[in-house]
Design a protein around this motif. Structure first.
Motif, mmCIF file in Angstrom:
data_model
loop_
_atom_site.group_PDB
_atom_site.id
_atom_site.type_symbol
_atom_site.label_atom_id
_atom_site.label_comp_id
_atom_site.label_asym_id
_atom_site.label_seq_id
_atom_site.Cartn_x
_atom_site.Cartn_y
_atom_site.Cartn_z
ATOM 1 N N LYS A 192 0.840 -1.197 0.000
ATOM 2 C CA LYS A 192 0.000 0.000 0.000
ATOM 3 C C LYS A 192 0.883 1.259 0.000
ATOM 4 O O LYS A 192 1.741 1.417 0.861
ATOM 5 C CB LYS A 192 -0.892 0.007 1.240
ATOM 6 C CG LYS A 192 -1.835 1.185 1.277
ATOM 7 C CD LYS A 192 -2.635 1.226 2.557
ATOM 8 C CE LYS A 192 -3.338 2.555 2.677
ATOM 9 N NZ LYS A 192 -3.801 2.854 4.019
ATOM 10 N N ALA A 204 -0.965 8.618 8.758
ATOM 11 C CA ALA A 204 -2.237 8.004 8.353
ATOM 12 C C ALA A 204 -2.102 6.914 7.295
ATOM 13 O O ALA A 204 -3.076 6.252 6.967
ATOM 14 C CB ALA A 204 -3.190 9.090 7.851
ATOM 15 N N LEU A 205 -0.899 6.699 6.764
ATOM 16 C CA LEU A 205 -0.778 5.747 5.654
ATOM 17 C C LEU A 205 0.054 4.513 5.991
ATOM 18 O O LEU A 205 0.398 3.746 5.100
ATOM 19 C CB LEU A 205 -0.173 6.437 4.425
ATOM 20 C CG LEU A 205 -1.001 7.537 3.765
ATOM 21 C CD1 LEU A 205 -0.266 8.103 2.561
ATOM 22 C CD2 LEU A 205 -2.363 7.002 3.331
ATOM 23 N N ARG A 221 0.197 8.523 -2.930
ATOM 24 C CA ARG A 221 0.128 8.682 -1.472
ATOM 25 C C ARG A 221 -0.757 9.850 -1.076
ATOM 26 O O ARG A 221 -1.511 9.756 -0.121
ATOM 27 C CB ARG A 221 1.534 8.847 -0.905
ATOM 28 C CG ARG A 221 2.338 7.569 -1.078
ATOM 29 C CD ARG A 221 3.708 7.647 -0.480
ATOM 30 N NE ARG A 221 4.491 6.484 -0.917
ATOM 31 C CZ ARG A 221 5.736 6.252 -0.602
ATOM 32 N NH1 ARG A 221 6.382 7.107 0.174
ATOM 33 N NH2 ARG A 221 6.357 5.181 -1.049
ATOM 34 N N LEU A 259 -4.301 8.709 -1.602
ATOM 35 C CA LEU A 259 -4.702 7.797 -0.510
ATOM 36 C C LEU A 259 -5.035 8.577 0.755
ATOM 37 O O LEU A 259 -6.020 8.294 1.439
ATOM 38 C CB LEU A 259 -3.570 6.809 -0.190
ATOM 39 C CG LEU A 259 -3.441 5.573 -1.074
ATOM 40 C CD1 LEU A 259 -2.146 4.824 -0.756
ATOM 41 C CD2 LEU A 259 -4.644 4.647 -0.885
ATOM 42 N N LEU A 260 -4.208 9.579 1.020
ATOM 43 C CA LEU A 260 -4.430 10.381 2.229
ATOM 44 C C LEU A 260 -5.735 11.182 2.112
ATOM 45 O O LEU A 260 -6.536 11.220 3.054
ATOM 46 C CB LEU A 260 -3.229 11.314 2.453
ATOM 47 C CG LEU A 260 -3.244 12.152 3.721
ATOM 48 C CD1 LEU A 260 -3.381 11.283 4.960
ATOM 49 C CD2 LEU A 260 -1.956 12.994 3.819
ATOM 50 N N GLU A 306 -8.281 10.406 0.329
ATOM 51 C CA GLU A 306 -9.395 9.452 0.425
ATOM 52 C C GLU A 306 -9.644 9.055 1.882
ATOM 53 O O GLU A 306 -10.784 9.000 2.327
ATOM 54 C CB GLU A 306 -9.117 8.209 -0.426
ATOM 55 C CG GLU A 306 -9.361 8.464 -1.913
ATOM 56 C CD GLU A 306 -8.888 7.321 -2.813
ATOM 57 O OE1 GLU A 306 -9.172 7.366 -4.021
ATOM 58 O OE2 GLU A 306 -8.215 6.381 -2.310
ATOM 59 N N SER A 307 -8.550 8.802 2.600
ATOM 60 C CA SER A 307 -8.734 8.346 3.988
ATOM 61 C C SER A 307 -9.343 9.462 4.842
ATOM 62 O O SER A 307 -10.020 9.193 5.823
ATOM 63 C CB SER A 307 -7.422 7.840 4.581
ATOM 64 O OG SER A 307 -6.629 8.933 4.969
ATOM 65 N N LEU A 308 -9.121 10.719 4.467
ATOM 66 C CA LEU A 308 -9.705 11.825 5.232
ATOM 67 C C LEU A 308 -11.050 12.268 4.653
ATOM 68 O O LEU A 308 -11.683 13.183 5.181
ATOM 69 C CB LEU A 308 -8.732 13.018 5.250
ATOM 70 C CG LEU A 308 -7.377 12.758 5.909
ATOM 71 C CD1 LEU A 308 -6.446 13.945 5.695
ATOM 72 C CD2 LEU A 308 -7.549 12.487 7.400
ATOM 73 N N ASP A 309 -11.429 11.636 3.555
ATOM 74 C CA ASP A 309 -12.719 11.906 2.932
ATOM 75 C C ASP A 309 -12.896 13.390 2.594
ATOM 76 O O ASP A 309 -13.910 13.999 2.940
ATOM 77 C CB ASP A 309 -13.837 11.430 3.886
ATOM 78 C CG ASP A 309 -15.153 11.237 3.136
ATOM 79 O OD1 ASP A 309 -15.114 11.219 1.892
ATOM 80 O OD2 ASP A 309 -16.207 11.150 3.796
#
Ligand code: HAM
Length: 424
Positions: free
Chosen positions: A117, A273-274, A309, A312-313, A315-318
């Motif tokens: 990932k 966060a990753l 990256r 991804l970050l 996305e993870s924080l929406d």
């Protein structure tokens, strides 16, 4: 068996492409606000370019490059990063001759790493290279620019800045000797990787992840103590400038980076966060690189971020706005076949009137119910429906899809409604 993609080289599917576009647009906005111009260089370069710039004994060149001979037997490589190619292009086309350059770029890079990932064999960078300015304010401005970009992408709270000075080549040579002395006397306590680095690239031992090596390093000589007065002045000017614009940083004396061309400033933006691949951006100063590649001495400084990256970050924080994750603002539906031309005419008119409105006209028939499902899936906020009745009295059914009452509007009313919607 169907042929599959090459390991570590993922596709970017429509569901993710919006996030990529969002990042690209934010970056382009920030870069243009700082007066940068774009450069595009080839994906393939002569292998020697990377060996000479990134360094023969770096992981990237030794283990990770995609190199091959082309049909005329020339040794070429897929670029593992973009700085080397940009420097080559700038030299080759005389862009460094008595001028300064502030350039940005974007594109794929290739490294044969173990995929996981946030780490891929084809990945994408957005980066900046500035030439001709040795002042530390340039380093500060680049960092300020990344800070602005994180703010625009709404990930600023999730990232931190690490900063170091690795000094001039002379300072580094003196430090290297001291470090090798220190570590050689304790060689048996080093992990295997670090042992093999001891002769070839001892500075890389500083960012070893091995715990016993790290413990050993706490008593090792510090690079900071070997900096020249000019190195220290440069670093202080940079940190003062960052403080002035309120950018917090952490000085990490072990930050050395994995490419040989750096001198003085190096920095990385990291996130928790990753997981393991938490470095979203890295860069630094490389005042010796142009000369090292055969050009006239020209200072340079730059950075690159890993798009995968950052996406991804985000996305993870929406934080990706809806407009980047949906297909349409309005979805036009003909109730019967006879209404199809009226729908297509209305779609053309809306596109002409509202160039930024995303208009999807249903094609392919089906019940109103199935059309509504498609409308919903497109992400549209509004469905516009024309049936027999609307055809006769030149009206259109305006149906809000995310709550609200359905209404029948004349064309003029519809245009008025949509122009208000666009202002909102
Ligand atoms: P780098 O640290 O090797 O620096 O790469 C920059 C960024 O690219 C990393 O921080 C990371 O986000 C991303 N990246 C690197 N490798 C991978 C991978 N295998 N998969 C996904 N993302 C990756 C450079 O490349 C320098 N050219 C930066 C620079 C520009 N320095 C001065 N100017």
């Amino acid at each position: 068996m169907a042929i599959q993609s090459v390991r570590g080289m993922p596709d970017i599917l429509p569901a993710q492409a919006g996030a990529w576009r969002y990042l690209e647009q934010q970056a382009q906005h920030v870069f243009s606000a700082y007066g940068l111009t774009q450069i595009r260089t080839p994906i393939v370069e002569n292998t020697a370019l990377f060996a000479r710039s990134i360094g023969d004994v770096t992981d990237i060149v030794e283990k990770e490059m995609y190199t091959f001979e082309d049909r005329s037997g020339d040794g070429v490589a897929l670029r593992p990063e973009l700085t080397a190619g940009v420097v080559r292009a700038a030299m080759e086309h005389g862009l460094l001759h008595n001028q300064t350059q502030r350039l940005w770029y974007q594109g794929p890079a290739f490294r044969y790493e173990r995929p996981q990932k946030g780490r891929y064999r084809q990945f994408h960078q957005i980066g900046v290279e500035c030439f001709g300015i040795s002042d530390a304010l340039m380093d500060a401005e680049l960092i300020e620019m990344t800070d602005q970009l994180w703010k625009r992408c709404q990930i600023r709270d999730a990232v931190t800045l690490e900063l170091n000075s690795i000094g001039s080549p002379e300072a580094r040579a003196r430090y290297r000797a001291a470090l090798v002395d220190f570590l050689s006397a304790r060689k048996e306590h080093l992990d295997k990787d670090s042992q093999s680095r001891l002769e070839r690239s001892p500075l890389r031992i500083l960012d070893s992840k091995d715990e016993s090596t790290q413990a050993l390093l706490s008593d090792a000589p510090s690079l900071t103590d070997y900096l020249t007065d000019e190195d220290t002045e440069h670093f202080e000017r940079l940190t003062r400038a960052l403080e002035e614009c309120g950018i917090e940083f952490e000085v990490n004396p072990r930050l050395v980076r994995g490419l040989d061309y750096y001198g003085r400033t190096v920095f990385e933006w990291t996130t928790q966060a990753l997981g393991a691949q938490g470095t979203i951006c890295g860069g630094g100063r490389y005042d010796g690189l142009v000369e090292h590649l055969g050009g006239r001495a020209t200072p340079g400084v730059g950075f690159a971020l890993g798009m995968e990256r950052v996406v991804l970050l985000m996305e993870s924080l929406d934080v990706i706005p809806d407009a980047y994750q949906t297909q349409a603002d309005v979805y036009l539906m003909p109730q019967q076949i006879e209404c199809e031309s009226a729908i297509r005419k209305l779609a053309r008119m809306l596109r002409a009137q509202f160039p930024s409105l995303r208009v999807m006209a249903h094609i392919g028939g089906g019940s109103l119910k199935s059309q509504l499902k498609k409308a919903d899936k497109s992400g549209a906020d509004i469905a516009l429906i024309i049936g027999q009745m609307e055809l006769e009295n030149e009206s259109v059914v305006y149906k809000p899809l995310r709550g609200g009452e359905q209404e029948t509007l004349t064309e003029a009313e519809l245009l008025n409604r949509i122009s208000k919607l666009k202002d909102a």
